[in-house]
Structures are given as C-alpha cells and as structure tokens.
Design a protein around this motif. Sequence first.
Motif, PDB file in Angstrom:
ATOM      1  N   GLN A 159       0.820  -1.195   0.000  1.00 28.03           N
ATOM      2  CA  GLN A 159       0.000   0.000   0.000  1.00 28.03           C
ATOM      3  C   GLN A 159       0.855   1.246   0.000  1.00 28.03           C
ATOM      4  N   GLY A 160       0.486   2.182  -0.798  1.00 31.73           N
ATOM      5  CA  GLY A 160       1.161   3.469  -0.804  1.00 31.73           C
ATOM      6  C   GLY A 160       0.161   4.567  -0.576  1.00 31.73           C
ATOM      7  N   ARG A 161       0.471   5.506   0.284  1.00 27.99           N
ATOM      8  CA  ARG A 161      -0.456   6.594   0.557  1.00 27.99           C
ATOM      9  C   ARG A 161      -0.124   7.760  -0.368  1.00 27.99           C
ATOM     10  N   PRO A 162      -1.067   8.181  -1.221  1.00 24.39           N
ATOM     11  CA  PRO A 162      -0.740   9.269  -2.142  1.00 24.39           C
ATOM     12  C   PRO A 162      -0.475  10.560  -1.399  1.00 24.39           C
ATOM     13  N   GLU A 163       0.420  11.359  -1.933  1.00 31.57           N
ATOM     14  CA  GLU A 163       0.730  12.640  -1.319  1.00 31.57           C
ATOM     15  C   GLU A 163      -0.434  13.609  -1.436  1.00 31.57           C
ATOM     16  N   ARG A 164      -1.211  13.466  -2.498  1.00 31.39           N
ATOM     17  CA  ARG A 164      -2.383  14.310  -2.649  1.00 31.39           C
ATOM     18  C   ARG A 164      -3.437  13.535  -3.428  1.00 31.39           C
ATOM     19  N   LEU A 165      -4.671  13.989  -3.330  1.00 30.55           N
ATOM     20  CA  LEU A 165      -5.747  13.299  -4.028  1.00 30.55           C
ATOM     21  C   LEU A 165      -5.571  13.444  -5.530  1.00 30.55           C
ATOM     22  N   PRO A 166      -5.783  12.337  -6.283  1.00 33.10           N
ATOM     23  CA  PRO A 166      -5.749  12.458  -7.738  1.00 33.10           C
ATOM     24  C   PRO A 166      -6.986  13.182  -8.228  1.00 33.10           C
ATOM     25  N   GLY A 167      -6.944  13.575  -9.474  1.00 33.25           N
ATOM     26  CA  GLY A 167      -8.129  14.241 -10.037  1.00 33.25           C
ATOM     27  C   GLY A 167      -7.748  15.022 -11.269  1.00 33.25           C
ATOM     28  N   GLY A 168      -8.744  15.607 -11.890  1.00 34.41           N
ATOM     29  CA  GLY A 168      -8.522  16.389 -13.092  1.00 34.41           C
ATOM     30  C   GLY A 168      -8.065  17.779 -12.767  1.00 34.41           C
ATOM     31  N   ALA A 169      -8.152  18.639 -13.754  1.00 35.91           N
ATOM     32  CA  ALA A 169      -7.720  20.018 -13.574  1.00 35.91           C
ATOM     33  C   ALA A 169      -8.628  20.740 -12.590  1.00 35.91           C
ATOM     34  N   PRO A 170      -8.084  21.722 -11.850  1.00 35.54           N
ATOM     35  CA  PRO A 170      -8.919  22.467 -10.929  1.00 35.54           C
ATOM     36  C   PRO A 170     -10.107  23.080 -11.647  1.00 35.54           C
ATOM     37  N   GLY A 171     -11.277  23.005 -10.993  1.00 32.87           N
ATOM     38  CA  GLY A 171     -12.484  23.569 -11.575  1.00 32.87           C
ATOM     39  C   GLY A 171     -13.211  22.636 -12.521  1.00 32.87           C
ATOM     40  N   ASP A 172     -12.623  21.460 -12.815  1.00 27.40           N
ATOM     41  CA  ASP A 172     -13.256  20.508 -13.722  1.00 27.40           C
ATOM     42  C   ASP A 172     -14.171  19.599 -12.909  1.00 27.40           C
ATOM     43  N   THR A 173     -15.414  20.046 -12.682  1.00 28.10           N
ATOM     44  CA  THR A 173     -16.321  19.328 -11.794  1.00 28.10           C
ATOM     45  C   THR A 173     -17.392  18.560 -12.537  1.00 28.10           C
ATOM     46  N   GLY A 174     -17.587  18.812 -13.818  1.00 33.66           N
ATOM     47  CA  GLY A 174     -18.673  18.195 -14.551  1.00 33.66           C
ATOM     48  C   GLY A 174     -19.981  18.947 -14.433  1.00 33.66           C
ATOM     49  N   LEU A 175     -20.056  19.929 -13.544  1.00 30.22           N
ATOM     50  CA  LEU A 175     -21.268  20.727 -13.407  1.00 30.22           C
ATOM     51  C   LEU A 175     -21.315  21.801 -14.493  1.00 30.22           C
ATOM     52  N   ALA A 176     -22.492  22.384 -14.638  1.00 26.40           N
ATOM     53  CA  ALA A 176     -22.736  23.332 -15.715  1.00 26.40           C
ATOM     54  C   ALA A 176     -22.835  24.748 -15.169  1.00 26.40           C
ATOM     55  N   PRO A 177     -22.865  25.754 -16.039  1.00 24.31           N
ATOM     56  CA  PRO A 177     -23.105  27.122 -15.583  1.00 24.31           C
ATOM     57  C   PRO A 177     -24.415  27.210 -14.796  1.00 24.31           C
ATOM     58  N   GLY A 178     -24.419  28.071 -13.783  1.00 24.79           N
ATOM     59  CA  GLY A 178     -25.609  28.249 -12.972  1.00 24.79           C
ATOM     60  C   GLY A 178     -25.564  27.536 -11.646  1.00 24.79           C
ATOM     61  N   TYR A 179     -24.636  26.585 -11.491  1.00 20.45           N
ATOM     62  CA  TYR A 179     -24.499  25.884 -10.217  1.00 20.45           C
ATOM     63  C   TYR A 179     -23.699  26.739  -9.245  1.00 20.45           C
ATOM     64  N   PRO A 180     -24.075  26.729  -7.944  1.00 20.03           N
ATOM     65  CA  PRO A 180     -23.346  27.549  -6.969  1.00 20.03           C
ATOM     66  C   PRO A 180     -21.923  27.043  -6.763  1.00 20.03           C
ATOM     67  N   ALA A 181     -21.065  27.954  -6.293  1.00 21.79           N
ATOM     68  CA  ALA A 181     -19.653  27.602  -6.089  1.00 21.79           C
ATOM     69  C   ALA A 181     -19.501  26.428  -5.136  1.00 21.79           C
ATOM     70  N   ARG A 182     -20.353  26.368  -4.124  1.00 16.91           N
ATOM     71  CA  ARG A 182     -20.260  25.265  -3.160  1.00 16.91           C
ATOM     72  C   ARG A 182     -20.523  23.930  -3.837  1.00 16.91           C
ATOM     73  N   ALA A 183     -21.443  23.891  -4.779  1.00 13.64           N
ATOM     74  CA  ALA A 183     -21.721  22.651  -5.500  1.00 13.64           C
ATOM     75  C   ALA A 183     -20.505  22.214  -6.303  1.00 13.64           C
ATOM     76  N   HIS A 184     -19.833  23.170  -6.952  1.00 15.16           N
ATOM     77  CA  HIS A 184     -18.609  22.832  -7.690  1.00 15.16           C
ATOM     78  C   HIS A 184     -17.549  22.278  -6.748  1.00 15.16           C
ATOM     79  N   ARG A 185     -17.411  22.878  -5.576  1.00 19.66           N
ATOM     80  CA  ARG A 185     -16.414  22.417  -4.609  1.00 19.66           C
ATOM     81  C   ARG A 185     -16.710  20.989  -4.142  1.00 19.66           C
ATOM     82  N   VAL A 186     -17.964  20.723  -3.801  1.00 17.56           N
ATOM     83  CA  VAL A 186     -18.342  19.396  -3.331  1.00 17.56           C
ATOM     84  C   VAL A 186     -18.209  18.368  -4.446  1.00 17.56           C
ATOM     85  N   ALA A 187     -18.656  18.714  -5.656  1.00 17.22           N
ATOM     86  CA  ALA A 187     -18.559  17.778  -6.773  1.00 17.22           C
ATOM     87  C   ALA A 187     -17.105  17.456  -7.099  1.00 17.22           C
TER      88      ALA A 187
END
Length: 242
Positions: A159-187
Amino acid sequence: MRPESTVSPVLVAWGNAWLAGHVGLDEAADRVEVAGGPTVAGEVPLRGYLAGLRADGLSEFRLALPAPGDPLGLSGPPEFNSAAVDAGEAVVVVLPDRRLGLVPAPDRRGSSYAGVRLTVYEAGPVRHDLPSLAEAEQELSAVMRSATEALASVEGPAQGRPERLPGGAPGDTGLAPGYPARAHRVASLAARLATVLRLADDRGLTSAQLAARGDALRALDRSVRRATVAAHHAIFEPLRSA
C-alpha cells in the motif's frame, strides 16, 4: 454502463442548467454526447427527446447513483430500480403528473458506431430524503477523516499513501453554468475521492485488514455518491427552500 460512466451526471447537470436558462438545448445535448457518444432515448435522438419533454412540462432532472443495498435516488417501481442498480446510475425526469426513469447502456451498431441508448421506464415519486448540499458536504468531510484514519491503520506492504488526491484540472467538476460555487467544490472533492476508490489496492493485506479497510471504503463510497447527487441537485435548492 460502468460505474465510472458520467452520462447520467452530465445529463442531469447540463439538463438542469438548460431548464434554468443558463445554457441552450444544443449545448446541453452536446455535453451529454461528448461524455457518451451519440445518444438516443428509446429510438428518439437526444435533442428531439429533450425538446419533447420540455413541451410536456419538464421541470427538473434528478440523479440516482444506486449501489446494491443502497437505492440512492430511487423510489421504484422494481423494474426501474433493478435496471438502475445494474447500471450504477440513472436519471429521473420530473413531469407535472408523472416521473420517468432513464437508464443508460452502451449502444453499439456494427464496427464503428458507439453511443448510448437511454431505456425509458416509469419512475416513482421524487425522493425527499436525499441530503442537501450542506448536509452532504459535512458528511463527506467527516467520513473522509474517519476513512483516512482507518486506512492508515491497515496499510500493508503493497500500500502506498498518495501525497495528494488524484483528479482532473482544478475547476473541472462536470457541473454546468448556474451551479453555486459550493456545489462545484463538493462535486470536485467527490470526483477526486471516487478516483481514490477506483485505485484502491488490496494486495498485501491480511483478512482482518481487508475487513477493516472494506468497511472504511464502503462508508466513503456511500458518502461520495450522496455528495455527487446533492451537488447535481443544488441548482434548484434556493427555489425549494424559498
């Protein structure tokens, strides 16, 4: 569809943004087809099907991300629930006098055509026990902390513990325009944690470690799915609470 498919979340996010007036029908349909390829509902191309729903009084798309034993977002009937659990995802279409369930599956014709077919089912009433965005965010943060502690205590030789969570580019949440900032953060956080779940490795663990680790991952998976559903419903939260 596989659990990692994004067809249902994209249809819910961009479909709701279209209904709220933030994007056009063509842009919403394009986003769905970028995620899964050419898409039909039954035998009707996606754009025509969505336009028909709008004419029938369509008011909202709801996301279901069920798992065996956890029918998140589903309220029957059994035929729809079973298909959605098998797919790991579904969309509930809210009309004035009924609900429809859309379950995606790969649509392959010949050697070159690869798209998505949405099978249409009758669906039950909208679930009102799903978490709000604030509740889902709090739950996800708490479960993430407890899962981190549990997983740290059962790391095996491979087992290796990652130094940081993997993921796409910042802000790439899959949500669309009109969603609140908190929804983007949670998604965004939910998507990154979903990647951690997919990359989890059981090699080198004892049976006792596997049991403890499995409990932690199941709790995290449930919270990730609940947070994803809450984020995709958040565009209409202010209207519901008004």
